[in-house]
Write a protein that holds these residues in place. Structure first.
Motif, PDB file in Angstrom:
ATOM      1  N   PRO A 155       0.779  -1.241   0.000  1.00 22.67           N
ATOM      2  CA  PRO A 155       0.000   0.000   0.000  1.00 22.67           C
ATOM      3  C   PRO A 155       0.814   1.296   0.000  1.00 22.67           C
ATOM      4  N   PRO A 156       1.843   1.457   0.848  1.00 21.18           N
ATOM      5  CA  PRO A 156       2.610   2.714   0.782  1.00 21.18           C
ATOM      6  C   PRO A 156       3.303   2.912  -0.568  1.00 21.18           C
ATOM      7  N   ILE A 157       3.849   1.834  -1.134  1.00 23.58           N
ATOM      8  CA  ILE A 157       4.470   1.931  -2.459  1.00 23.58           C
ATOM      9  C   ILE A 157       3.420   2.278  -3.508  1.00 23.58           C
ATOM     10  N   PHE A 158       2.260   1.685  -3.400  1.00 25.22           N
ATOM     11  CA  PHE A 158       1.148   1.960  -4.311  1.00 25.22           C
ATOM     12  C   PHE A 158       0.763   3.438  -4.263  1.00 25.22           C
ATOM     13  N   LEU A 159       0.667   3.995  -3.063  1.00 30.72           N
ATOM     14  CA  LEU A 159       0.332   5.413  -2.911  1.00 30.72           C
ATOM     15  C   LEU A 159       1.431   6.297  -3.483  1.00 30.72           C
ATOM     16  N   ILE A 162       8.086  14.246  -1.746  1.00 27.61           N
ATOM     17  CA  ILE A 162       8.002  13.802  -0.352  1.00 27.61           C
ATOM     18  C   ILE A 162       6.898  14.553   0.377  1.00 27.61           C
ATOM     19  N   LEU A 163       6.813  15.864   0.134  1.00 31.91           N
ATOM     20  CA  LEU A 163       5.753  16.656   0.756  1.00 31.91           C
ATOM     21  C   LEU A 163       4.378  16.154   0.330  1.00 31.91           C
ATOM     22  N   ARG A 164       4.205  15.899  -0.956  1.00 31.07           N
ATOM     23  CA  ARG A 164       2.925  15.409  -1.454  1.00 31.07           C
ATOM     24  C   ARG A 164       2.586  14.054  -0.837  1.00 31.07           C
ATOM     25  N   ALA A 165       3.608  13.190  -0.705  1.00 34.80           N
ATOM     26  CA  ALA A 165       3.373  11.874  -0.111  1.00 34.80           C
ATOM     27  C   ALA A 165       2.924  12.014   1.340  1.00 34.80           C
ATOM     28  N   VAL A 166       3.580  12.903   2.083  1.00 33.08           N
ATOM     29  CA  VAL A 166       3.203  13.109   3.486  1.00 33.08           C
ATOM     30  C   VAL A 166       1.795  13.692   3.579  1.00 33.08           C
ATOM     31  N   ALA A 167       1.501  14.690   2.739  1.00 35.98           N
ATOM     32  CA  ALA A 167       0.194  15.350   2.793  1.00 35.98           C
ATOM     33  C   ALA A 167      -0.932  14.375   2.485  1.00 35.98           C
ATOM     34  N   PHE A 168      -0.783  13.581   1.426  1.00 35.89           N
ATOM     35  CA  PHE A 168      -1.849  12.646   1.070  1.00 35.89           C
ATOM     36  C   PHE A 168      -1.914  11.455   2.024  1.00 35.89           C
ATOM     37  N   SER A 169      -0.796  11.148   2.691  1.00 33.78           N
ATOM     38  CA  SER A 169      -0.803  10.050   3.659  1.00 33.78           C
ATOM     39  C   SER A 169      -1.574  10.408   4.917  1.00 33.78           C
ATOM     40  N   LEU A 170      -1.879  11.687   5.097  1.00 40.03           N
ATOM     41  CA  LEU A 170      -2.657  12.086   6.274  1.00 40.03           C
ATOM     42  C   LEU A 170      -4.053  11.478   6.249  1.00 40.03           C
ATOM     43  N   PHE A 171      -4.613  11.294   5.048  1.00 38.19           N
ATOM     44  CA  PHE A 171      -5.952  10.702   4.952  1.00 38.19           C
ATOM     45  C   PHE A 171      -5.965   9.267   5.498  1.00 38.19           C
ATOM     46  N   PRO A 172      -5.112   8.353   4.998  1.00 37.47           N
ATOM     47  CA  PRO A 172      -5.114   6.995   5.578  1.00 37.47           C
ATOM     48  C   PRO A 172      -4.657   6.964   7.029  1.00 37.47           C
ATOM     49  N   LEU A 173      -3.809   7.918   7.425  1.00 41.41           N
ATOM     50  CA  LEU A 173      -3.366   7.953   8.821  1.00 41.41           C
ATOM     51  C   LEU A 173      -4.542   8.248   9.750  1.00 41.41           C
ATOM     52  N   LEU A 174      -5.296   9.293   9.445  1.00 44.66           N
ATOM     53  CA  LEU A 174      -6.446   9.651  10.280  1.00 44.66           C
ATOM     54  C   LEU A 174      -7.501   8.556  10.260  1.00 44.66           C
ATOM     55  N   LEU A 175      -7.727   7.961   9.090  1.00 46.87           N
ATOM     56  CA  LEU A 175      -8.685   6.861   8.993  1.00 46.87           C
ATOM     57  C   LEU A 175      -8.212   5.655   9.789  1.00 46.87           C
ATOM     58  N   GLN A 223      -6.108   1.514   4.614  1.00 49.56           N
ATOM     59  CA  GLN A 223      -6.715   2.761   4.143  1.00 49.56           C
ATOM     60  C   GLN A 223      -5.929   3.384   2.992  1.00 49.56           C
ATOM     61  N   CYS A 224      -4.666   3.049   2.850  1.00 47.51           N
ATOM     62  CA  CYS A 224      -3.902   3.506   1.678  1.00 47.51           C
ATOM     63  C   CYS A 224      -4.547   2.975   0.399  1.00 47.51           C
ATOM     64  N   TYR A 225      -4.960   1.709   0.426  1.00 45.47           N
ATOM     65  CA  TYR A 225      -5.599   1.128  -0.748  1.00 45.47           C
ATOM     66  C   TYR A 225      -6.864   1.888  -1.134  1.00 45.47           C
ATOM     67  N   VAL A 226      -7.674   2.253  -0.159  1.00 48.53           N
ATOM     68  CA  VAL A 226      -8.927   2.945  -0.447  1.00 48.53           C
ATOM     69  C   VAL A 226      -8.673   4.386  -0.889  1.00 48.53           C
ATOM     70  N   THR A 227      -7.607   4.988  -0.376  1.00 46.22           N
ATOM     71  CA  THR A 227      -7.339   6.398  -0.643  1.00 46.22           C
ATOM     72  C   THR A 227      -6.744   6.639  -2.021  1.00 46.22           C
ATOM     73  N   ILE A 280     -12.989  12.816   6.287  1.00 45.38           N
ATOM     74  CA  ILE A 280     -12.742  13.656   5.112  1.00 45.38           C
ATOM     75  C   ILE A 280     -12.489  15.103   5.531  1.00 45.38           C
ATOM     76  N   LEU A 281     -13.257  15.585   6.505  1.00 45.87           N
ATOM     77  CA  LEU A 281     -13.078  16.958   6.978  1.00 45.87           C
ATOM     78  C   LEU A 281     -11.713  17.152   7.623  1.00 45.87           C
ATOM     79  N   LEU A 282     -11.348  16.258   8.561  1.00 39.86           N
ATOM     80  CA  LEU A 282     -10.056  16.381   9.228  1.00 39.86           C
ATOM     81  C   LEU A 282      -8.902  16.198   8.235  1.00 39.86           C
ATOM     82  N   GLY A 283      -9.068  15.264   7.307  1.00 37.90           N
ATOM     83  CA  GLY A 283      -8.037  15.056   6.300  1.00 37.90           C
ATOM     84  C   GLY A 283      -7.833  16.281   5.430  1.00 37.90           C
TER      85      GLY A 283
END
Length: 225
Positions: A60-64, A97-110, A134-138, A201-204
């Protein structure tokens, strides 16, 4: 001996990279078609020995991260509208790296929500399978979001409404997938699942926006045309 070890490492690396050409679209299709099944798949795979985990799909992290790399290449190579930062983010690697961290916030919070709903104590061990799942779903939502942004900035007739329609479809798919994930895997009611989905979704979105806003402190930004 060192040279032979280097060759073996290069062999494994080459095979791994080339195999992405097969398993990336297969994994993406499985995530789009059966997102709730992929949640269970990710959680189950992490209970297996590391050498046999995710044998028929991308991790999943590699996929994201690969999704973000593909979107970045499309944005800069096809649409020619990549943002150009000054300072630290002028390096495209740092921007990725910034984009990866920012988008990873969604699966992290989920993932945190799923740990809490499962009645588990939050730790690195309990969070990891939830985050991976949650990476897979995101990923499909991330891909649609990036494509919407590219389409909106493209000088094409009707690109604005088309981008908005694409984003609404992607967001609707994401919301339904998240709600079903809460109901099926955490055994919560439909009403509570909708509430948890809206909260995620709101917190993300807030955390994502804050991360991007903080990155702008590194310097001004312009958009290449």
């Amino acid at each position: 001996m060192d040279f032979m070890n280097l060759l073996r490492s290069a062999e494994l690396l080459l095979y791994e990279v080339v195999s992405w050409l097969v398993f990336y679209p297969l994994t993406l299709w499985r995530c789009i078609r059966r997102p709730t099944d992929m949640i269970a798949y990710a959680e189950q795979e992490l209970t297996r020995p590391p050498e046999v985990q995710f044998a028929d799909a991308l991790s999943p992290p590699i996929f994201l991260f690969l999704t973000l790399v593909i979107a970045h290449m499309l944005q800069s190579g096809v649409f020619h509208n990549a943002a150009v930062f000054q300072g630290v983010l002028s390096d495209q690697r740092n921007l990725l790296i910034l984009r990866a961290v920012a988008f990873s916030l969604f699966p992290l919070l989920l993932g945190i929500q799923h740990v809490r709903l499962a009645g588990l104590v939050l730790s690195r061990q309990t969070l990891r399978p939830m985050f991976y799942a949650q990476c897979y779903v995101t990923v499909p939502f991330v891909l649609v979001l990036d494509l919407s942004i590219m389409l909106a900035s493209a000088p094409l007739p009707g690109s604005g409404p088309g981008a908005l329609a694409l984003f609404v479809i992607g967001l609707g798919w994401y919301a339904v997938a998240l709600a079903r994930g809460f109901m099926i895997h955490r055994n919560v009611s439909q009403l509570r699942a909708i509430g948890q989905t809206a909260l995620a979704i709101l917190l993300g979105a807030i955390c994502f926006t804050a991360t991007i806003a903080l990155s702008l402190l590194s310097g001004p930004v312009s958009v290449g045309g």
